[in-house]
Design an enzyme around this catalytic site. Structure first.
Site, PDB file in Angstrom:
ATOM      1  N   CYS A  67       1.246  -1.467   0.003  1.00  0.00           N
ATOM      2  CA  CYS A  67      -0.570  -0.390   0.296  1.00  0.00           C
ATOM      3  C   CYS A  67       1.107   1.094  -0.093  1.00  0.00           C
ATOM      4  O   CYS A  67       2.084   1.534   0.692  1.00  0.00           O
ATOM      5  CB  CYS A  67      -0.694  -0.316   0.913  1.00  0.00           C
ATOM      6  SG  CYS A  67      -2.097   1.652   1.444  1.00  0.00           S
ATOM      7  N   GLU A 290     -11.505  33.283   0.956  1.00  0.00           N
ATOM      8  CA  GLU A 290     -11.923  31.888   0.352  1.00  0.00           C
ATOM      9  C   GLU A 290     -11.967  32.156  -0.941  1.00  0.00           C
ATOM     10  O   GLU A 290     -12.707  32.634  -1.537  1.00  0.00           O
ATOM     11  CB  GLU A 290     -12.451  31.052   0.968  1.00  0.00           C
ATOM     12  CG  GLU A 290     -12.853  29.944   0.644  1.00  0.00           C
ATOM     13  CD  GLU A 290     -11.402  29.197   0.084  1.00  0.00           C
ATOM     14  OE1 GLU A 290      -9.807  28.303   0.848  1.00  0.00           O
ATOM     15  OE2 GLU A 290     -11.208  27.873  -0.451  1.00  0.00           O
ATOM     16  N   CYS A 363       1.335  23.327   4.388  1.00  0.00           N
ATOM     17  CA  CYS A 363       1.478  21.278   4.899  1.00  0.00           C
ATOM     18  C   CYS A 363       2.594  21.368   3.326  1.00  0.00           C
ATOM     19  O   CYS A 363       2.611  20.419   2.984  1.00  0.00           O
ATOM     20  CB  CYS A 363       0.273  21.683   4.390  1.00  0.00           C
ATOM     21  SG  CYS A 363      -0.624  21.764   2.787  1.00  0.00           S
TER      22      CYS A 363
END
Length: 406
Positions: A67, A290, A363
């Protein structure tokens, strides 16, 4: 067989192996290990461990070698934690920057409340899981050590959704989110919605007690899949972005709160459906920006239904193409949570403004370091870093950084 020594891990968690003047990437290895194998196109497909690292552990997942969902399960928890902190600090060092790491959060096993699974119909049923490493082959999973138990127990039902709605040649993407009201499942890539398919999907949603099932944008809602964000309850758009674990979200929010404490007016850029805006509105006025309308509609609806919040305004704006300009940045603090590409254009505008405090959530360490250098060169000091690992056993790592105007 060629003998190699693993020098370090690359950004994606593969070992960088050296044999003389040759270098190659070797998956599932650790720094300091001696391995054997032949390199092809810069990769050692099946390295044999000759001398294992003291940090090597036995992976608990039976799917791990095949995986591609996890890539660091063979390393000890202490090693992976230190490596992820190092990824962040080394990216900053490459830009001539440094700051103290004031905290590290690692989400526990089986804590992912949101996951994107892949599904494909077969002659005997369906495959459901994650792609194999560097492959479009789906590894069918029976027991996943990152998923919350409620999602894990729903895997048989999700396979039935694949059988019901996937074409024989197509692949489905299933975004599954655990909410207090039940699972929220958003599927893309399926057959066109017709009456028979709608009936089959509605029956499966009932059998699985799903809160909501969305099929390429068409929703079957049995209960609103609301999530708590501070005192507010938000119903996110189907498949909308959310933090991967509740524990990780709490760690990010706690760090951001500490950095902007005392600010009366806060600008939240790349605000999503309110992860930071709604909790911060308990003590400050918020302007949330946004690029997508649906998350802001969810944020606005939640704010209107939550008594006691201070004023929240919203703005739909593509911050990559049209960043806020210095005269629009007159706030006490900015919270910014850009995508992996970072926010270079917006960083250049913030660099010309006089905002006292920034809480920068990232991130991607490399794009974060690039943007941090822009700020540092304009007079912002990188004050502290908080590292968050909510994608356990993967190479992904998040950072909350505090910048203060000198």
């Amino acid at each position: 067989m060629t003998t190699w020594t693993v020098e370090r891990l690359g950004r994606k968690g593969d070992g960088v192996a050296i044999a003389g003047e040759s270098r190659a990437l070797a998956a599932l290895t650790l720094p300091g290990e001696v391995i054997e194998g032949e390199a092809e196109a810069g990769r050692i497909a099946s390295p044999r461990i000759v001398t294992p690292s003291a940090e090597r552990v036995r992976p608990p997942c039976p799917h791990y070698r095949a995986c591609g969902g996890c890539s660091l399960m063979h390393g000890s928890e202490a090693f992976v934690k230190a490596w992820k902190v190092g990824v962040v600090t080394e990216a900053l060092r490459a830009q001539g920057l440094s700051a103290p790491v004031t905290g590290v959060h690692v989400s526990p096993p089986r804590s992912r409340r949101r996951a994107v699974l892949s599904g494909r119909r077969t002659k005997k049923g369906a495959l459901l899981g994650f792609h194999a490493r560097a492959s479009d082959v789906i590894v069918d999973i029976a027991d996943c050590h990152v998923l919350r138990p409620r999602i894990q127990s729903a895997l048989p039902l999700l396979r039935r959704l694949v059988v019901a709605g996937a074409s024989r040649s197509g692949e489905l993407s299933l975004t599954v989110t655990e909410t207090p009201a039940g699972l929220d499942v958003a599927v893309t890539g399926g057959k066109p919605m017709e009456a028979a398919l709608f009936q089959a999907l509605a029956a499966l949603a009932d059998q699985g007690d799903l809160a909501r099932l969305s099929w390429d944008g068409q929703a079957i809602t049995r209960r609103p899949p609301a999530l708590a964000m501070g005192r507010a309850r938000v119903v996110p758009p189907p498949g909308g972005f959310l933090q991967a674990t509740a524990e990780g979200e709490a760690a990010l929010l706690a760090a951001v709160r500490g950095m902007v404490r005392g600010a009366e007016r806060v600008l939240d850029l790349f605000a999503g459906c309110g992860t930071f805006s709604l909790p911060l509105a308990e003590t400050a006025e918020i302007h949330a920006v946004e690029g997508l309308a649906a998350p802001l509609q969810a944020l606005d609806a939640a704010a209107r239904q939550t008594p006691g919040l201070r004023r929240i305004t919203t703005e739909i704006r593509d911050l990559a193409r049209r960043p806020l300009l210095p005269d629009e940045l007159a706030y006490d603090a900015i919270v910014i949570d850009p995508p992996r590409a970072g926010a270079e254009a917006q960083a250049r505008e913030i660099a010309q403004a006089q905002v006292p405090t920034l809480a920068w959530v990232s991130c991607d360490p490399v794009t974060f370091a690039r943007d941090a250098r822009i700020l540092a060169e304009s007079g912002y000091k990188l004050w502290q870093l908080f590292v968050v690992d909510q994608f356990r056993w993967s190479p992904h790592v998040e950072t909350v950084a505090e910048f203060r105007r000198r």
